[in-house]
Design an enzyme around this catalytic site. Structure first.
Site, PDB file in Angstrom:
ATOM      1  N   ASP A   1       0.842  -1.202   0.000  1.00 15.44           N
ATOM      2  CA  ASP A   1       0.000   0.000   0.000  1.00 15.44           C
ATOM      3  C   ASP A   1       0.878   1.253   0.000  1.00 15.44           C
ATOM      4  O   ASP A   1       0.601   2.222  -0.709  1.00 15.44           O
ATOM      5  CB  ASP A   1      -0.923  -0.012   1.231  1.00 15.44           C
ATOM      6  CG  ASP A   1      -1.669  -1.332   1.349  1.00 15.44           C
ATOM      7  OD1 ASP A   1      -2.407  -1.668   0.425  1.00 15.44           O
ATOM      8  OD2 ASP A   1      -1.472  -2.050   2.356  1.00 15.44           O
TER       9      ASP A   1
ATOM     10  N   HIS B   1      -4.500  -3.479   6.561  1.00 19.58           N
ATOM     11  CA  HIS B   1      -4.330  -3.720   5.123  1.00 19.58           C
ATOM     12  C   HIS B   1      -5.700  -4.137   4.573  1.00 19.58           C
ATOM     13  O   HIS B   1      -6.006  -5.322   4.444  1.00 19.58           O
ATOM     14  CB  HIS B   1      -3.290  -4.809   4.840  1.00 19.58           C
ATOM     15  CG  HIS B   1      -3.361  -5.248   3.398  1.00 19.58           C
ATOM     16  ND1 HIS B   1      -2.971  -4.442   2.363  1.00 19.58           N
ATOM     17  CD2 HIS B   1      -3.818  -6.382   2.821  1.00 19.58           C
ATOM     18  CE1 HIS B   1      -3.190  -5.059   1.211  1.00 19.58           C
ATOM     19  NE2 HIS B   1      -3.712  -6.240   1.466  1.00 19.58           N
TER      20      HIS B   1
END
Ligand code: NAX
Length: 323
Positions: free
Chosen positions: A157, A185
């Protein structure tokens, strides 16, 4: 002295990328000898044998030994680095709570195997989803290992965010620093540009707030789905690359004047509840990480950090009985 690296789910998409890059020396440098220990479920052992044959055929200088197994106790024996990639995917009609329970079984067994068999200095990175909560379960089942050894991956990410920002700003991602992913996440993660720098200079004033809120943040949060739509398969090479970035920086250290995002056991910093695995900005030195402290948190950031914290607390509540 060689290092033993365990990869679970090693015949899967991410495992197939990860094993070759690690065996070729991209994790610890070409001078460090590597023993690869690959774990799969029994039905995938034939495929795993094929992976091991291909690894042999590469004749990598840094690769000393390959072992394959469907027994976690064997796979985590003397492990120095563990990449926990294998996980149960969400099947048709499966609720999120079922997914949490199914994975809880896998990660509690693997946590116990790490506790019984691995190096006391092991570093564990959980990639398999739901990664943060899977890491919490593994940690809870390994009481003899320092809790700081258990981390989950938000580096993909983080890297995705840098790529989007570089494209927007017309620069190279390596010129950007001080990006943060907070939380889980998942799509509730908070990609935070408040401290972003371009060649060492704060850059926030050059970014349009509406673009950050309505375009950048949702794009990073949903990048996984965007890749699936384009490729017909989920991210694999980029996930393996981020997993190597995570473990390498943890081991060898982060760059001066920068930090990375790692999901780690919360110590209460920034008011985040203890007892969950939450992504923070961290610096690494001599094999240890520390949370970057005293960052200013505005109201928008505070709210965004709480949303993803709440999701992690809910995930924890769903599997609490297994901790
Ligand atoms: P694949 O389905 O290609 O591979 C998973 C492999 O794990 C399979 O070969 C399976 O047999 C094996 N496996 C299942 N249970 C196991 C167990 N108990 N022990 C050992 N092996 C087991 O999935 P892949 O694309 O490689 O993705 C793996 C995981 O990474 C998924 O959970 C996925 O959601 C997650 N991801 C996490 C990311 C992150 O940033 N944290 C990003 C990429 C990825 O989506």
């Amino acid at each position: 002295m060689s290092k033993t690296v365990t990869i679970t789910g090693a015949a899967g998409q991410i495992g197939y990328q990860l094993a070759f890059r690690i065996a070729s020396g991209q994790l610890l440098g070409a001078d460090e000898k590597i023993n690869l220990s690959l774990l799969e479920i029994t039905p995938a052992l034939d495929a795993l044998k094929g992976v091991a044959m291909e690894l042999e055929d590469c004749a990598f200088e840094s690769l000393v030994e390959i072992t394959i197994s469907d027994d976690p106790n064997e796979a985590f024996k003397d492990s120095d680095y563990a990449f926990l990639v294998g996980a149960k995917p969400r099947g048709p009609g499966m609720e999120r709570s079922d997914l949490l329970q199914e994975n809880a079984k896998i990660f509690s067994a693997q946590g116990k195997a790490i506790n019984e068999n691995s190096s006391r200095d092991i570093k564990v990175l959980v990639v398999g989803n739901p990664a943060n909560t899977n890491a919490l379960i593994a940690m809870s089942n390994a009481p003899d290992i320092d809790q700081s050894a258990f981390t989950a991956m938000t580096r993909l990410d983080h890297n995705r965010a840098l790529a989007q920002l570089a494209s927007k700003l017309g620069c190279h991602s390596s010129e950007l620093s001080n990006m943060t992913i907070w939380g889980n996440h998942s799509t509730t993660q908070y990609p935070d540009v408040s401290n972003l720098k371009l060649e060492g200079e704060k850059i926030l004033s050059r970014l349009d707030h509406a673009w950050i809120k309505d375009n950048f943040i949702p794009r990073v949060q949903n990048r996984g789905a965007e890749i699936i739509k384009a490729r017909g398969l989920s991210s694999a090479a980029s996930a393996a690359s981020a997993a190597i970035d995570h473990m390498r920086d943890w081991t060898l250290g982060t760059k001066d004047n920068d930090w990375v995002s790692m999901a780690i056991p919360s110590d209460g910093s920034y008011g985040i509840s203890k007892g969950i695995i939450y992504s923070f900005p961290v610096t690494c030195e001599s094999g240890s990480y520390s949370i970057v402290q005293n960052l200013e948190i505005d109201n928008f950031s505070k709210e965004s950090m709480e949303i993803t914290e709440t999701e992690l607390l809910d995930e924890k509540a769903a599997i609490e009985h297994l901790l």
